[in-house]
Design an enzyme around this catalytic site. Sequence first.
Site, PDB file in Angstrom:
ATOM      1  N   HIS A 162      49.430  35.705 -22.816  1.00 53.29           N
ATOM      2  CA  HIS A 162      48.381  36.754 -22.719  1.00 53.29           C
ATOM      3  C   HIS A 162      49.144  38.039 -23.673  1.00 53.29           C
ATOM      4  CE1 HIS A 162      46.778  34.313 -19.894  1.00 53.29           C
ATOM      5  NE2 HIS A 162      46.091  34.462 -20.267  1.00 53.29           N
ATOM      6  N   TRP A 193      31.044  27.415 -18.915  1.00 51.20           N
ATOM      7  CA  TRP A 193      31.111  28.203 -20.203  1.00 51.20           C
ATOM      8  C   TRP A 193      29.891  27.813 -21.165  1.00 51.20           C
ATOM      9  CZ3 TRP A 193      37.035  28.135 -21.066  1.00 51.20           C
ATOM     10  CH2 TRP A 193      37.719  28.680 -19.993  1.00 51.20           C
TER      11      TRP A 193
HETATM   12  N1  GLN Z   1      43.972  23.216 -23.896  1.00 44.35           N
HETATM   13  C1  GLN Z   1      43.346  24.476 -23.816  1.00 44.35           C
HETATM   14  C2  GLN Z   1      44.305  25.286 -24.802  1.00 44.35           C
HETATM   15  O1  GLN Z   1      45.343  25.090 -25.052  1.00 44.35           O
HETATM   16  C3  GLN Z   1      43.219  25.191 -22.713  1.00 44.35           C
HETATM   17  C4  GLN Z   1      42.872  26.729 -23.087  1.00 44.35           C
HETATM   18  C5  GLN Z   1      42.519  27.297 -21.388  1.00 44.35           C
HETATM   19  O2  GLN Z   1      42.870  26.943 -20.499  1.00 44.35           O
HETATM   20  N2  GLN Z   1      41.383  28.015 -21.581  1.00 44.35           N
HETATM   21  O3  GLN Z   1      43.712  26.174 -25.606  1.00 44.35           O
END
Ligand code: GLN
Length: 811
Positions: free
Chosen positions: A732, A599
């Site tokens: 989501h 990323w």
């Molecule tokens: N520890 C991160 C969160 O809870 C994990 C996020 C993710 O997996 N994209 O936001």
Amino acid sequence: MSTTTTPTAVPAFPAATITGYPRIGRRRELKKALEAYWAGRSTREELETAAAELQLATYRRLVELGLGAQDSSLPAEFALYDQVLDTTVALGAVPSRFADLADAEGRLDLDASFVLARGDAGRAPLEMTKWFDTNYHYLVPEIGPRTPFRATAERLVADVRRAAEHGFTVRPVLVGPVSFLLLAKADDDAPAGFDPLQRLGDVLPVYAELLAALDAAGAEWVQLEEPALVADQPVPADRLAEAVREAYTTLAAAAERPQLFVTTSYGSTGSLLRPLAGSGVEALHLDLVKGALPTAEELELFRGEDAAVLVAGAVDGHNIWRADLAGRLDQLEELARAGAQVSVASSTSLFHVPHDVAEETQLDPVLRSWLAFADQKVGEIVTLSRGLAAGRDAVAEQLAEAAEARRTREGAAGVRDAAVRERAASVTAAEIGRAPAEVRRAAQEGRSFTASGPLPLLPTTTIGSFPQTPEVRAQRAKVRSGAVTPEAYDRFLREEIERVVRLQEELGLDVLVHGEAERNDMVQYFAEHLDGFATTEHGWVQSYGSRCTRPSILWGDVSREGEGLRGEAITVPWIGHAQSLTDKPVKGMLTGPVTILAWSFVRDDQPLGETANQVALALRDEVLDLEAAGIGIIQVDEPALRELLPLRREDQPAYLEWSVDSFRLATSGVRDETQIHTHLCYSEFGEVVDAIDGLDADVTSIEAARSRMEVLTDLEAAGFSRGIGPGVWDIHSPRVPSQEEVEQLLGRALQHVPARTLWVNPDCGLKTRGYEETKASLVHLVAAARTAREGLDGSADGAREAGVPLIVQHG
Ligand code: GLN
Ligand code: ZN
């Protein structure tokens, strides 16, 4: 090529072009317009006007940068949400579960397409999947034996006409037929064994109709994107080659059509080059950055009068470093000498990179001089094309400047740090392994991580972040602008952490988190505290729909900021504070090396594995500092592990080796009784299940709610025996799962994995959710776990024999 126009020469392919440009806008205008519309703050007309203005601004900018206004070098690719969705709509491929949204002619209008993208009260949206090995997500078409196909050319035609009114001859873009079907999944009505490629013969006439409509609208070239041809597919090679041949010979034979330009970004087409080049398409794009230069034999395909133009994707569309222009020019000249008619382009659409380096006024000017964002890349393409046509002298100044930027980059302080390199080089095999998993399990089971005693069976936890409220964001903005002092911000964060801890105690969760309020983003936050990284102000790139991320730039050798090689702890003050507030164990939260790389924009001057190990060592320091501060459970997130998986099977083992090793390097310094967790947020594990095992984490949390725990079958088949937390709440969507639903999911999980290894958690972090739904969902999750524990009498005996404590409740 149109049969209706006078028989003048067919328009040549432009000498310089790009295959796509950022759609989101220099100031994220598209994001704002979309979100205002969805929130009911603007009308559809206002949205359309904003989008049209953005298109025209892009054309004007590209012409300013040196592309031709009227030679079809401007791609008309303006998906408001997603380019695959736009092709779905253009083909009228309405998934059966959205059939009611189509009008009498079977068409989806813009609002209907947003329902496919975002779902509605009774319907989940189309599935979202990573676009090749990038961090962009496309909407997966759902195709079955009866999915209708009807040409819906209105938007494409309107784009061409509007551009023409303003003096631009643009090149419409569609996902090509083979990739469209390969990117699709079989819909719910499809019988076992059905695969969407079986519909190729049905979809081709619709493409032909779209081509005819675009031809009539005045388009001279159309771009058909076939990136799926650079990835290994679950379809036999000869069937794929036949599909490519059939698709493009059919389209090339269409009577009324613009000339065809087929792109193949993200790698090499391998054996599919021959059927493609021989099909009669007029121009063919090859990715020379990720893919290989064509061999002498392959170059034969581009010789002769009827051969396709070779559109060389010579400028990297997926990373932000200035190109080695002289080196690229050598390659282009070689292709031309071999007899190919060569045009110059980007290797991929430029929508993977931000708009313009010139916007980054806060960036160190030396670092800035090494970078090329979309606008600079257009300049590079124009330079290469001029150099190819007019000779090197014509672009001598630009070549010298590019060479100078590369030279300063090589020698700049921080790019190579002797101490960091020495440390990375001296890592021993012993440092990347822990004691056998059973030994660790014995040390961890029954351990009291804190004064609250050992964990119950089916421990409940979350993935790390709690809702990032407007208040949290506002405070962050204020400390950045100076409206709030760092001390006041620090106090605010501590209070926020306390609130989150108290809430989790009230909810009765077993393993708490500090909530990640201090993090703007799970990668950028670490980038801001590591040497070797820079962050941007306006460097947004589209992740999906209106969502953008701002990747950091990993330009130099990496270690934690602060005195000495090991620098200072980054997360210990926050997580330590959380632990000081409660008797329950608080889980430490870190982002893993592969995800930090995936990323960010990563330096391209050394193998990724070397960079990953440097990041891993910095994280290893952090893991050890957390352990020393009394944190007994540490989670290192690797949601992007699968994203970087090479598209060709033969390249995958080498990737999995370095990526898994870097995770282990980060996590294996701890004692046996320290429990390492990881989190991966996707549910297709088939291809990487061995790698997940190889990470050697004690507990892995994964996405599973939407697929109703299907992933557990994969894990069971692979003999995965570690701790596992299949998500029981799909975060989501704003939907609150009922207690019964969570109980059912746990029941299914227990059919596949022993109770002693099962954890209870949501699918992913909660930062995008609101507090109301979070509380309601977690109440159900905790209650369901309690009920499930009570139902475990039989297996609980087994668990007891295995040494698992059966303490069900504390406090
Ligand atoms: N520890 C991160 C969160 O809870 C994990 C996020 C993710 O997996 N994209 O936001
Ligand atoms: Zn996740």
